[in-house]
Design a protein around this motif. Structure first.
Motif, PDB file in Angstrom:
ATOM      1  N   ALA A 193       0.427  -1.512  -0.213  1.00 50.40           N
ATOM      2  CA  ALA A 193       0.097  -0.184  -0.084  1.00 50.40           C
ATOM      3  C   ALA A 193       0.932   1.288  -0.450  1.00 50.40           C
ATOM      4  O   ALA A 193       0.457   2.434  -0.779  1.00 50.40           O
ATOM      5  CB  ALA A 193      -0.631  -0.174   1.408  1.00 50.40           C
ATOM      6  N   GLU A 194       1.732   1.492   0.711  1.00 52.58           N
ATOM      7  CA  GLU A 194       2.854   2.135   0.635  1.00 52.58           C
ATOM      8  C   GLU A 194       3.417   2.573  -0.162  1.00 52.58           C
ATOM      9  O   GLU A 194       3.921   4.269  -0.803  1.00 52.58           O
ATOM     10  CB  GLU A 194       3.952   2.160   1.833  1.00 52.58           C
ATOM     11  CG  GLU A 194       3.270   2.321   3.681  1.00 52.58           C
ATOM     12  CD  GLU A 194       4.393   1.919   3.923  1.00 52.58           C
ATOM     13  OE1 GLU A 194       5.249   1.857   3.903  1.00 52.58           O
ATOM     14  OE2 GLU A 194       3.227   2.032   5.636  1.00 52.58           O
ATOM     15  N   VAL A 195       4.123   1.331  -1.194  1.00 47.11           N
ATOM     16  CA  VAL A 195       4.662   1.571  -2.274  1.00 47.11           C
ATOM     17  C   VAL A 195       3.710   2.422  -3.313  1.00 47.11           C
ATOM     18  O   VAL A 195       4.107   2.882  -4.394  1.00 47.11           O
ATOM     19  CB  VAL A 195       5.089   0.185  -3.196  1.00 47.11           C
ATOM     20  CG1 VAL A 195       5.595   0.171  -4.108  1.00 47.11           C
ATOM     21  CG2 VAL A 195       6.367  -0.567  -1.771  1.00 47.11           C
ATOM     22  N   CYS A 196       2.480   1.760  -3.172  1.00 43.46           N
ATOM     23  CA  CYS A 196       1.569   1.671  -4.002  1.00 43.46           C
ATOM     24  C   CYS A 196       1.285   3.606  -4.348  1.00 43.46           C
ATOM     25  O   CYS A 196       0.864   4.445  -5.227  1.00 43.46           O
ATOM     26  CB  CYS A 196       0.065   1.471  -4.235  1.00 43.46           C
ATOM     27  SG  CYS A 196      -1.557   2.348  -4.615  1.00 43.46           S
ATOM     28  N   GLY A 197       1.429   4.088  -3.005  1.00 43.86           N
ATOM     29  CA  GLY A 197       0.960   5.646  -2.841  1.00 43.86           C
ATOM     30  C   GLY A 197       2.536   6.248  -3.175  1.00 43.86           C
ATOM     31  O   GLY A 197       2.219   7.901  -4.130  1.00 43.86           O
ATOM     32  N   GLU A 198       3.692   5.888  -3.156  1.00 43.62           N
ATOM     33  CA  GLU A 198       4.635   6.686  -4.031  1.00 43.62           C
ATOM     34  C   GLU A 198       4.316   6.502  -5.497  1.00 43.62           C
ATOM     35  O   GLU A 198       4.889   7.696  -6.047  1.00 43.62           O
ATOM     36  CB  GLU A 198       5.756   5.909  -3.564  1.00 43.62           C
ATOM     37  CG  GLU A 198       6.124   5.337  -1.771  1.00 43.62           C
ATOM     38  CD  GLU A 198       6.614   7.444  -1.742  1.00 43.62           C
ATOM     39  OE1 GLU A 198       7.093   8.540  -2.501  1.00 43.62           O
ATOM     40  OE2 GLU A 198       6.922   7.719   0.228  1.00 43.62           O
ATOM     41  N   ASP A 199       3.998   5.105  -5.781  1.00 46.17           N
ATOM     42  CA  ASP A 199       4.037   5.096  -7.346  1.00 46.17           C
ATOM     43  C   ASP A 199       2.709   6.118  -7.885  1.00 46.17           C
ATOM     44  O   ASP A 199       3.166   6.681  -8.955  1.00 46.17           O
ATOM     45  CB  ASP A 199       3.724   3.440  -7.521  1.00 46.17           C
ATOM     46  CG  ASP A 199       4.570   3.319  -7.864  1.00 46.17           C
ATOM     47  OD1 ASP A 199       5.723   3.551  -7.776  1.00 46.17           O
ATOM     48  OD2 ASP A 199       4.293   1.861  -7.584  1.00 46.17           O
ATOM     49  N   LEU A 200       1.491   6.382  -7.094  1.00 48.39           N
ATOM     50  CA  LEU A 200       0.906   7.157  -7.402  1.00 48.39           C
ATOM     51  C   LEU A 200       1.476   8.429  -7.474  1.00 48.39           C
ATOM     52  O   LEU A 200       0.988   9.849  -8.201  1.00 48.39           O
ATOM     53  CB  LEU A 200      -0.450   7.505  -7.156  1.00 48.39           C
ATOM     54  CG  LEU A 200      -1.762   6.383  -7.178  1.00 48.39           C
ATOM     55  CD1 LEU A 200      -2.611   5.948  -5.369  1.00 48.39           C
ATOM     56  CD2 LEU A 200      -2.466   6.392  -8.932  1.00 48.39           C
ATOM     57  N   ALA A 201       2.317   9.021  -5.755  1.00 41.56           N
ATOM     58  CA  ALA A 201       2.550  10.638  -6.275  1.00 41.56           C
ATOM     59  C   ALA A 201       3.436  10.940  -7.827  1.00 41.56           C
ATOM     60  O   ALA A 201       3.483  11.714  -7.962  1.00 41.56           O
ATOM     61  CB  ALA A 201       3.081  10.910  -4.895  1.00 41.56           C
TER      62      ALA A 201
END
Length: 234
Positions: free
Chosen positions: A42-50
């Motif tokens: 989930a945290e990696v997802c947030g970084e990728d989205l940003a």
């Protein structure tokens, strides 16, 4: 399947991260949290989205949608916390519209328990052998849905919350693999045969753009190829 550059508002579909799922239980309403692996996803997802939002200079809708299941909400919360650190202002709105296919009053029973109940109830026929993956089969139990019904529910949600946004606006939706796949079919993005061929990666964004002519197209992300031995229920 992936279309050209976005020409309208974008719905980003994000399946929840890895979680503590009970074996052989259709996972729609299981109340369990993410594993540590799922939290990292989930945290990696947030970084990728940003990074993607910054690179493409897209506008992020401040309302983020999540199903009411803990695993989806946790995935949304952790990803949004990362996005907030990158300067975005976000509020998570939970909605049953993004839930996985409901098995109604059989929620959280095992496959064997469900099949036994139907076999022993004189009102019902024995369910088909592959009922859990049959897009059209609906358990004859109160509150149950077929996968196609769940997909239409999610498709209606995506149309209602994303299609009216300005072009270039991104709306995040955190939910579940099977109902997202069937929604993609209902929106014309996947063929009927492709529903069974694909799954979704945990916490990996998939982008659907609402085109000006009212159709939808996949403009980013990749489906997970389903293996013949894959017994995933969500």
């Amino acid at each position: 399947m992936t279309g050209s550059a976005a020409t309208g508002p974008i719905a980003v579909l994000i399946r929840h991260g890895d979680y503590h799922q009970r074996k052989n239980v259709p996972s729609a309403l299981q109340p369990f949290p993410l594993t540590e692996k799922g939290k990292t996803q989930a945290e990696v997802c947030g970084e990728d989205l940003a990074a993607w939002l910054s690179d493409q200079r897209l506008t992020l809708n401040p309302i983020v949608y999540s199903s009411c299941q803990l695993r989806a909400w946790q995935t949304a919360r952790l990803a949004c916390d990362v996005l907030i650190k990158h300067g975005h202002t976000l509020t998570i709105e939970q909605t049953p519209s993004l839930a996985e296919r409901s098995v109604g009053s059989a929620a959280n029973l095992t496959l064997e328990e469900i099949e036994t109940i139907l076999t022993e109830d004189p009102r019902f026929d024995t369910p088909p052998v592959a009922w859990k993956s049959d897009s059209d089969y609906c358990l004859p139990l109160q509150g149950a849905e077929s996968l196609i019904m769940a997909g239409q529910r999610v498709a209606d949600h995506l149309t209602r919350t994303t299609a009216q946004q300005p072009a270039g606006t991104v709306t995040l939706h955190f939910g579940h693999g099977a109902s997202f796949r069937h929604a993609a079919h209902q929106l014309g993005v996947l063929t009927r045969d492709q529903i069974a061929q694909y799954s979704m990666h945990h916490a990996r964004p998939l982008h659907l753009c609402h085109i000006e002519n009212g159709t939808w197209a996949q403009t980013g992300g990749t489906w997970k190829i389903r293996q013949l031995t894959d017994k995933t229920l969500d």
